[in-house]
Design an enzyme around this catalytic site. Structure first.
Site: not given
Length: 135
Positions: A16, A84-85
């Site tokens: 990303y 967040n991961y």
């Protein structure tokens, strides 16, 4: 990624783009210090049958550990990891012999976050496997 013994098409690595306005924020302005990255990597695998858990989790672990073999099975401290991961394997000393998980996720912000935790959640009501612990 080129193994022929893993037959599930749902596993992979996603890249990303990251940066732009995100990189204008100071590393200590939020919990996450990663403000100089241009790409985030996200490792993913999905399946439906719980009987396949060990096989699919094992494949993803092997991929991750192969990619980070030179830095103890996890990213280097300078590169970090994105909370967040979340990945509880980063907190497992048998799987991560490199930088502590707190450093990977929070960098130099960890001590400050411990003070915030002590002030606003002194009884540790809000917690999970990778949450901030009081000092």
């Amino acid at each position: 990624m080129t193994r022929t013994d893993h037959d599930h098409p749902g596993g992979g690595v996603s890249l990303y783009t990251h940066g732009g306005k995100v990189n204008t924020v100071a590393p200590d302005a939020t919990a996450t210090p990663h403000r100089d990255a241009s790409i985030k990597m996200f490792y993913v695998n999905g399946w439906e049958d719980p009987e396949d858990d060990a096989r699919h989790i094992g494949w993803l672990r092997e991929l991750y550990e192969d990619l980070y073999a030179d830095t103890g099975g996890a990213p280097a401290a300078a590169d970090g990891a994105f909370i967040n991961y979340p990945d509880t394997d980063l907190a497992d000393p048998a799987r991560n012999t490199g930088a502590p998980w707190q450093t990977l996720y929070f960098g130099d912000n960890h001590r400050r976050l411990q003070r915030v935790k002590a002030k606003w959640d002194p009884r540790d009501v809000f917690h999970h496997a990778l949450s901030i612990r009081r000092a």
